[in-house]
Scaffold this motif. Structure first.
Motif, PDB file in Angstrom:
ATOM      1  N   PHE C 211     -29.270  23.659  -4.524  1.00  0.00           N
ATOM      2  CA  PHE C 211     -28.767  25.143  -4.802  1.00  0.00           C
ATOM      3  C   PHE C 211     -27.079  25.199  -3.890  1.00  0.00           C
ATOM      4  N   ALA C 212     -26.709  24.004  -4.012  1.00  0.00           N
ATOM      5  CA  ALA C 212     -25.138  24.092  -3.194  1.00  0.00           C
ATOM      6  C   ALA C 212     -24.388  25.019  -3.926  1.00  0.00           C
ATOM      7  N   ALA C 213     -24.239  25.065  -5.293  1.00  0.00           N
ATOM      8  CA  ALA C 213     -23.463  25.775  -6.365  1.00  0.00           C
ATOM      9  C   ALA C 213     -24.068  27.519  -5.790  1.00  0.00           C
ATOM     10  N   VAL C 214     -25.046  27.733  -5.927  1.00  0.00           N
ATOM     11  CA  VAL C 214     -25.506  28.829  -5.572  1.00  0.00           C
ATOM     12  C   VAL C 214     -25.206  29.489  -4.192  1.00  0.00           C
ATOM     13  N   LEU C 215     -25.295  28.796  -3.553  1.00  0.00           N
ATOM     14  CA  LEU C 215     -25.143  28.861  -1.779  1.00  0.00           C
ATOM     15  C   LEU C 215     -23.529  29.059  -1.566  1.00  0.00           C
ATOM     16  N   SER C 216     -22.720  28.391  -2.399  1.00  0.00           N
ATOM     17  CA  SER C 216     -21.327  28.580  -2.035  1.00  0.00           C
ATOM     18  C   SER C 216     -20.839  29.656  -2.462  1.00  0.00           C
ATOM     19  N   ARG C 217     -21.649  30.455  -3.839  1.00  0.00           N
ATOM     20  CA  ARG C 217     -21.523  31.704  -4.022  1.00  0.00           C
ATOM     21  C   ARG C 217     -21.906  32.771  -3.054  1.00  0.00           C
ATOM     22  N   VAL C 218     -22.879  32.558  -2.563  1.00  0.00           N
ATOM     23  CA  VAL C 218     -23.594  33.433  -1.548  1.00  0.00           C
ATOM     24  C   VAL C 218     -22.638  33.582  -0.118  1.00  0.00           C
ATOM     25  N   GLY C 219     -22.147  32.470   0.015  1.00  0.00           N
ATOM     26  CA  GLY C 219     -21.071  32.184   0.896  1.00  0.00           C
ATOM     27  C   GLY C 219     -19.782  33.005   1.042  1.00  0.00           C
ATOM     28  N   GLU C 220     -19.424  33.026  -0.296  1.00  0.00           N
ATOM     29  CA  GLU C 220     -18.251  34.104  -0.513  1.00  0.00           C
ATOM     30  C   GLU C 220     -18.412  35.476  -0.422  1.00  0.00           C
ATOM     31  N   LEU C 221     -19.666  35.828  -0.937  1.00  0.00           N
ATOM     32  CA  LEU C 221     -20.276  37.168  -0.941  1.00  0.00           C
ATOM     33  C   LEU C 221     -20.134  37.734   0.637  1.00  0.00           C
ATOM     34  N   ASP C 222     -20.502  36.815   1.527  1.00  0.00           N
ATOM     35  CA  ASP C 222     -20.885  37.226   2.829  1.00  0.00           C
ATOM     36  C   ASP C 222     -21.963  38.357   3.207  1.00  0.00           C
ATOM     37  N   PRO C 223     -23.081  38.080   2.548  1.00  0.00           N
ATOM     38  CA  PRO C 223     -24.041  39.103   2.987  1.00  0.00           C
ATOM     39  C   PRO C 223     -24.675  39.105   4.299  1.00  0.00           C
ATOM     40  N   GLN C 224     -25.393  40.064   4.517  1.00  0.00           N
ATOM     41  CA  GLN C 224     -26.125  40.230   5.787  1.00  0.00           C
ATOM     42  C   GLN C 224     -27.535  39.439   5.637  1.00  0.00           C
ATOM     43  N   GLY C 225     -28.035  39.608   4.303  1.00  0.00           N
ATOM     44  CA  GLY C 225     -29.137  39.087   4.242  1.00  0.00           C
ATOM     45  C   GLY C 225     -29.512  38.453   2.727  1.00  0.00           C
ATOM     46  N   ILE C 226     -30.198  37.271   2.678  1.00  0.00           N
ATOM     47  CA  ILE C 226     -30.463  36.665   1.463  1.00  0.00           C
ATOM     48  C   ILE C 226     -32.114  36.945   1.261  1.00  0.00           C
ATOM     49  N   PHE C 227     -32.410  37.585   0.013  1.00  0.00           N
ATOM     50  CA  PHE C 227     -33.715  37.665  -0.406  1.00  0.00           C
ATOM     51  C   PHE C 227     -34.151  36.878  -1.423  1.00  0.00           C
ATOM     52  N   TYR C 228     -35.004  35.965  -1.093  1.00  0.00           N
ATOM     53  CA  TYR C 228     -35.560  34.956  -2.228  1.00  0.00           C
ATOM     54  C   TYR C 228     -36.603  35.599  -3.050  1.00  0.00           C
ATOM     55  N   ALA C 229     -36.266  35.577  -4.338  1.00  0.00           N
ATOM     56  CA  ALA C 229     -37.523  36.342  -5.275  1.00  0.00           C
ATOM     57  C   ALA C 229     -38.095  35.125  -5.895  1.00  0.00           C
ATOM     58  N   GLY C 230     -39.264  34.681  -5.463  1.00  0.00           N
ATOM     59  CA  GLY C 230     -39.884  33.583  -6.127  1.00  0.00           C
ATOM     60  C   GLY C 230     -40.951  33.131  -5.433  1.00  0.00           C
ATOM     61  N   VAL C 231     -41.131  31.756  -5.320  1.00  0.00           N
ATOM     62  CA  VAL C 231     -42.127  31.141  -4.721  1.00  0.00           C
ATOM     63  C   VAL C 231     -41.886  30.112  -3.867  1.00  0.00           C
ATOM     64  N   THR C 232     -42.633  29.656  -3.142  1.00  0.00           N
ATOM     65  CA  THR C 232     -42.359  28.701  -1.993  1.00  0.00           C
ATOM     66  C   THR C 232     -41.258  27.575  -2.091  1.00  0.00           C
ATOM     67  N   THR C 233     -41.685  26.772  -3.057  1.00  0.00           N
ATOM     68  CA  THR C 233     -40.990  25.669  -3.126  1.00  0.00           C
ATOM     69  C   THR C 233     -39.639  25.713  -3.103  1.00  0.00           C
ATOM     70  N   GLU C 234     -39.292  26.724  -4.067  1.00  0.00           N
ATOM     71  CA  GLU C 234     -37.489  26.813  -4.222  1.00  0.00           C
ATOM     72  C   GLU C 234     -37.169  27.675  -2.914  1.00  0.00           C
ATOM     73  N   ALA C 235     -38.056  28.550  -2.364  1.00  0.00           N
ATOM     74  CA  ALA C 235     -37.573  29.211  -1.149  1.00  0.00           C
ATOM     75  C   ALA C 235     -37.136  28.597  -0.200  1.00  0.00           C
ATOM     76  N   ALA C 236     -38.077  27.384   0.095  1.00  0.00           N
ATOM     77  CA  ALA C 236     -37.837  26.425   1.164  1.00  0.00           C
ATOM     78  C   ALA C 236     -36.574  25.817   1.070  1.00  0.00           C
ATOM     79  N   GLY C 237     -36.212  25.340  -0.193  1.00  0.00           N
ATOM     80  CA  GLY C 237     -35.200  24.452  -0.577  1.00  0.00           C
ATOM     81  C   GLY C 237     -33.966  25.477  -0.309  1.00  0.00           C
ATOM     82  N   VAL C 238     -33.919  26.728  -0.716  1.00  0.00           N
ATOM     83  CA  VAL C 238     -32.835  27.633  -0.343  1.00  0.00           C
ATOM     84  C   VAL C 238     -32.555  27.804   1.139  1.00  0.00           C
ATOM     85  N   ARG C 239     -33.636  28.069   1.626  1.00  0.00           N
ATOM     86  CA  ARG C 239     -33.577  28.311   3.351  1.00  0.00           C
ATOM     87  C   ARG C 239     -32.794  26.950   3.917  1.00  0.00           C
TER      88      ARG C 239
END
Lengths: 306, 405, 389
Positions: C211-239
């Protein structure tokens, strides 16, 4: 700049995993002209072989005694086991079918992949679900002037480079490597020259599968999980990398692996909404290569044998 | 003067004529016993009957001879018997719509497998993303009829041709590449199609398309219940006969193509492409044709499936589906139309019969393909040796037995 | 060879017929069949088996009480999370004249595919697991009712808590399944209703690992919260990867789909302080606790998230059967016209057949386990979140 750098490291990481898989593919095509579609599942085999061994070692308390020493030993042991597995695949599946039309062998390898996948799923306890994979890699983050390197990504990149360099050494400088190159060029003539073809092919299968096993283990250790069907994705990507680089060409596999990894990571990052189309980009790249340059970047032009 | 002998041969002829349809009826009866009833005794009785026929066929050369003779010379009797059986059977199970549902799925599977057989069987080009064509057909048909209000017949034809277009497109790389390249291209195409169906908004995303209307024949919807002589028939039976029409049509097309020059040339491409080229065969055109035709059948099957179930989602068309169809073709017998149909029937009915073992379904598919390829790569029914009465083709380059491995 | 095979087959035949024709039991009560369909094989088998066991548990309990007027036989069918297999299973159950009602499905595409079939045969279909809106609201059928609350309610709760912590700028990372996209839309609506903002929603695929590409975008947006809409496995990876990428002081929240302790097992220490807007907390009611005890006494497989809903589905079917007898049409009417008492509370339908109660709960991860937020050390102030320094 910072973002770009992080992406660069991440792309290198993905590239090294793909390269490790692609090398096996390209070597098989080299020596026996076979695209072994069960190769990706050999990676996953590695992870599922490692977990029980690791669990056992933890139970016996060996791990607390000397984790730093034991983990490399376990990884090498599992690589050997997957190497043997690869040799077994050759003996049981590939060799009897070498006389059959190539289509049959190709389809058989696809089916073998499916059997391995599903057998893992059915046999391993709770195998349908993702398995928590042991954290084998050093954790922590190295921060140099605002740039963050994970020790785990650095380890993976380092290990892959070591493997590739030593394999290059084997191929270029040893007798076995010479035999491999000779068989790739022309197996009939090399047999006449006194090369033991059978032994050469088995060695290739052992090396290719051991590297695939390593790729699986590193993949599992970095992302923290493994799953029975991860191999189909790794396998297809590895094969794609080999094709892009030029099938049958060792350096081509490296070039292809790196290119594919970079396409994937950077397309996902810089194309809007790219992440959910990540796989589409890499597959389109492969299809484009096959249409416009089927021999790949480094491959020679294909001449059809008559 | 040898009246006795003549007499003998006439009785033989009549016997051969009768014995083949009778054998077909016995085989169908054994399958019927296994499939329709859910109890151990009929299942075993059915299996015994089937095994008996098989051993009888292989142990008694006389029987074998007359059966083969019957198949060769009196096809008409066999076909008529088959059609009558196909017509009668659902009537006997009209209280069990579930059985008829299984039969409909089997019919659709046979159409699918016939299409894949053009590529993998006849032309010898691997296709591991066949489900994508099935999906393209199903989606094209569903979208045309739900979003644009097209009638079923227009959607059906459009589905076939759109799928054929994609088949042609995917076939393009075959012109310059080898078989393993083609395996990769087809896998990639299958995955890309799956991802696109999942991500695009107009295909309904992962939730797919619902409320796909049932086909209408002159304003009469196939979803209406027929009542005859005080009996009401389940709606599945309408679909069964409807799909049966298409199945018969597709089988006719498949046989026609197989027996035509196209079928022969495809075989030539499979056996030795360069030799085929040298003999003046336009291999490029033929390879593309096999892809387009195979995809056309898949598109038709997809459309029928979509309008029968009324709901489709990307999950119906993933890699496992491709593998299932491949299994049907390999199990039945590459390039043997009857064999492929039998393979498709078995592999679509067996999972329903062994529902409690569903966890092993994909493992079993893989094992069947693998073991078949390793030990009997010719499939259940071996590819037939081509025979030409008035030989236009002096050279028999088409069908060497080694072609089966 | 032939003789041998025949011999074996005949032996099997004899044994089988002996087993099949055991001594006939004296018939006292009429036996009625009810159906259950769920993913008993494939990737979601754990959920399906948990629900199946819970369903059987309720049936056994009711029969064991002794005063139930019928003998109950449950017919279990597998949908393998696959719409095509699900349709076959539904046809089998719904067209069987001996079966009077059924509890069905975990996957929404399967539910969407079968709802028409049950309607066609006029059989009551009680959903214990699917959450897609259209299954209930996309038709005017009487047959389908749903015990499990919609994810809409769950996302309202999530947004409520976000507001409570003052985290109003969110990035959503969603998987592209029906579940992920639906959660994404509902969370967006719920947050925007409360004056918050969704900076961007980024799609990922199931099975994706990097998820490096996704998270680099998230870093640019600088949010207060990340909501993962999905299930455990990918949520764990994103976290895991978001912590590595330096996004350490953002709130991380997920839908019921990540409410599995596997999340903590994969993520380890980095799971600390993440949120999950989850389903009913069985331990919050005496009936729930009794259910857990009875279940664990009988089965070793966990009942997973949907066990209580399957358990209550069985209760509804059995109540209706007892009240009106084995008549499909009457059972449909009875179910829609009444309220039922279950472990998740008093089940009441709205006009479409959607249950309103079901106890939604906010969980926080504490020592790699999901703990009800109100009971956690975060609520009591022992631990603090990284964003309120």
């Amino acid at each position: 700049m910072n973002t770009f750098f992080q992406l660069f490291i991440s792309a290198l990481l993905v590239s090294s995993l793909y390269t490790l898989v692609a090398v096996g593919f390209t070597m098989y095509v080299g020596v026996i002209n076979l695209a072994n579609f069960s190769h990706g599942d050999t990676c996953v085999m590695g992870t599922f072989l490692l977990m029980p061994i690791f669990l056992f070692a933890t139970k016996m308390g060996w791990l607390s005694a000397g984790a730093g020493l034991l983990i490399p030993v376990i990884i090498i042991l599992v690589m050997l086991l997957t190497g043997l597995w690869g040799a077994g695949i050759y003996k049981i599946l590939v060799k009897p079918l070498l006389v059959a039309p190539r289509l049959i062998l190709l389809l058989a390898s696809v089916a073998a992949g499916q059997v391995i996948r599903e057998a893992i799923r059915v046999i391993y306890p709770n195998g349908s679900n993702p398995q928590v994979f042991p954290k084998l890699l050093p954790s922590g983050i190295l921060e140099i002037s605002g740039l963050r390197f994970g020790y785990d990504s650095l380890t993976i990149i380092f290990l892959s480079v070591i493997c590739i360099i030593s394999l290059n050494f084997i191929i270029k400088r040893t007798k076995m490597g010479l035999a491999m190159r000779a068989v790739s060029q022309n197996s009939d003539v090399s047999q006449m020259m006194g090369i033991n073809i059978e032994k050469t092919i088995i060695t290739v299968f052992i090396i290719g599968s051991a590297l695939a096993g390593l790729a699986g283990i590193l993949n599992g250790a970095f992302y923290g999980i493994t799953k029975f069907n991860l191999g189909s994705n790794l396998g297809i990507k590895g094969f794609s990398a080999a094709v892009i680089g030029g099938l049958g060409d060792f350096q081509g596999a490296i070039v292809g692996g790196v290119l594919l990894g970079f396409i994937e990571v950077f397309a996902a990052a810089y194309i809007p909404n790219g992440s959910q189309y990540q796989d589409v980009f890499s597959f389109l790249a492969v299809i484009a290569f096959l249409i416009f340059r089927p021999s790949g970047i480094l491959g020679e032009k294909i001449f059809e044998k008559v | 003067m040898n009246p006795i002998k003549m007499n003998d041969s006439t009785t033989n002829r009549t016997l051969n004529r009768i014995i083949t349809p009778i054998l077909l009826i016995v085989v169908v009866a054994s399958v019927y016993l296994v499939v329709v009833y859910e109890n151990v005794i009929t299942t075993i009785a059915g299996l015994l009957l089937g095994v008996g026929v098989f051993f009888g066929y292989s142990r008694y050369p006389k029987l074998k001879e007359s059966v083969n003779d019957g198949i060769k010379k009196d096809k008409v009797y066999l076909i008529i018997t088959g059609l009558i059986l196909a017509f009668i059977i659902p009537l006997t199970t009209r209280t069990q719509p579930y059985i008829i549902h299984i039969l409909i799925i089997a019919e659709i599977s046979i159409i699918l497998a016939l299409g894949l057989n053009f590529q993998v069987g006849s032309t010898g080009i691997p296709n591991l993303g066949y489900a994508a064509f099935y999906g393209v057909g199903a989606y094209a048909s569903a979208l045309l009829s739900t979003k644009f209000g097209m009638s079923f017949w227009v959607s059906l034809l459009a589905a076939g041709f759109i799928a054929a277009f994609f088949g042609w497109l995917v076939g393009l790389p075959t012109l310059r590449t080898r078989s393993y390249h083609m395996a990769l291209v087809s896998i990639a195409f299958g995955l890309v199609t799956y991802i696109m169906l999942n991500n695009l908004v107009f295909t309904g995303g992962p939730n797919g398309i619902k409320n796909i209307p049932a086909p209408e024949i002159f304003g009469w919807s196939l979803f209406s219940t027929i009542r005859l002589f005080g009996n009401s028939f389940p709606v599945q039976i309408n679909f069964y006969y409807f799909v049966l029409l298409f199945l018969v049509l597709m089988l006719a097309i498949a046989f026609f193509v197989y027996n035509s020059k196209i079928g022969l040339f495809w075989n030539a491409v499979r056996e030795d492409e360069i030799a085929a080229k040298c003999s003046g065969i336009n291999t490029a055109k033929l390879k593309l044709l096999s892809f387009a035709m195979g995809a056309f059948l898949a598109g038709i099957a997809g459309s029928l499936y979509a309008h029968y179930i009324g709901y489709i989602s990307p999950e119906n068309f993933n890699f496992n589906t491709s593998l299932q169809v491949l299994g049907m073709v390999i199990m039945g017998g590459l390039d043997n139309i009857v064999g492929v149909s039998i393979g498709a029937f078995i592999l679509s009915v067996a999972p329903e019969k062994f529902r409690s073992l569903a966890d092993f379904r994909m493992l079993a598919t893989g094992l069947i393909i693998l073991l078949m390829l390793m030990f009997r790569s010719s499939g259940i029914i071996r590819q037939q040796i081509r025979e030409y009465k008035k030989s236009h083709f002096r050279t028999e380059l088409a069908n060497k037995d080694e072609g089966n491995g | 060879m032939v003789k041998k095979i025949l011999l074996v087959l005949i032996t099997i035949l004899i044994v089988a017929s002996l087993v099949g024709c055991g001594p006939a039991k004296p018939a006292e009560k009429q036996t009625v069949k009810i159906g259950f369909i769920g993913p008993l094989s494939g990737g979601n088998a754990a959920v399906g088996i948990g629900a199946k066991n819970s369903f059987q548990l309720k049936v056994d309990e009711v029969l064991a009480a002794g005063d139930y007027p019928y003998n109950i036989e449950v017919v279990y069918e597998d949908d393998a999370s696959d719409p095509a297999t699900g349709v076959a299973a539904a046809t089998k159950i719904a067209s069987d004249p001996d079966i009077v009602a059924a509890a069905t499905h975990w996957n929404s595409p399967v539910g969407l595919a079968t709802v028409d079939i049950f309607h066609k045969y006029g059989m009551a279909q009680i959903f214990w697991g699917t959450i897609h809106r259209d299954i209930i609201y996309g038709n005017d059928y009487k047959e389908p009712v749903r015990v499990i609350p919609t994810s809409e309610q769950s996302m309202e709760l999530a947004a409520e808590y976000a507001k409570k912590f003052g985290i109003m700028d969110w990035v959503i990372v969603n998987d592209t399944t029906d579940y992920g996209t639906k959660i994404r839309d509902e969370f967006t609506a719920a947050i925007e209703k409360r004056g918050g903002k969704i900076l961007e929603a980024i799609g990922v695929t199931v099975g994706q690992q990097d998820f490096a590409a996704v998270l680099s975008r998230v870093g640019e947006l600088d949010p207060q919260g990340i909501f993962y809409a999905g299930v455990t496995t990918e949520a764990a990876g994103v976290r895991i990867q978001s912590m590595k990428a330096g996004l350490t002081d953002v709130m991380f929240m997920g839908p019921p789909g990540i409410q599995s302790d596997t999340f903590g097992e994969i993520v380890l220490g980095d799971a600390e302080g993440t949120f999950c807007s989850g389903t009913f907390d069985v331990n919050s009611t005496p009936e729930g606790i009794a259910f857990v005890e009875a279940y664990n006494a009988k089965y070793t497989d966990p009942f997973e998230q949907n066990g209580p809903y399957a358990y209550d589905s069985a209760a509804i079917i059995l109540d209706a059967l007892k009240a009106v007898g084995p008549d499909k049409a009457k059972i449909v009417d009875y179910i829609l016209g009444n309220t039922f008492k279950g472990v998740i509370g008093d089940i009441q339908w709205d006009e479409y057949g959607q249950n309103g109660v079901g106890g939604l709960t906010m969980y926080v991860n504490q020592d790699q386990k999901w703990v009800k937020y109100e009971d956690s050390e975060y609520a009591s102030g022992v631990r603090t979140f990284p964003w309120d320094k």
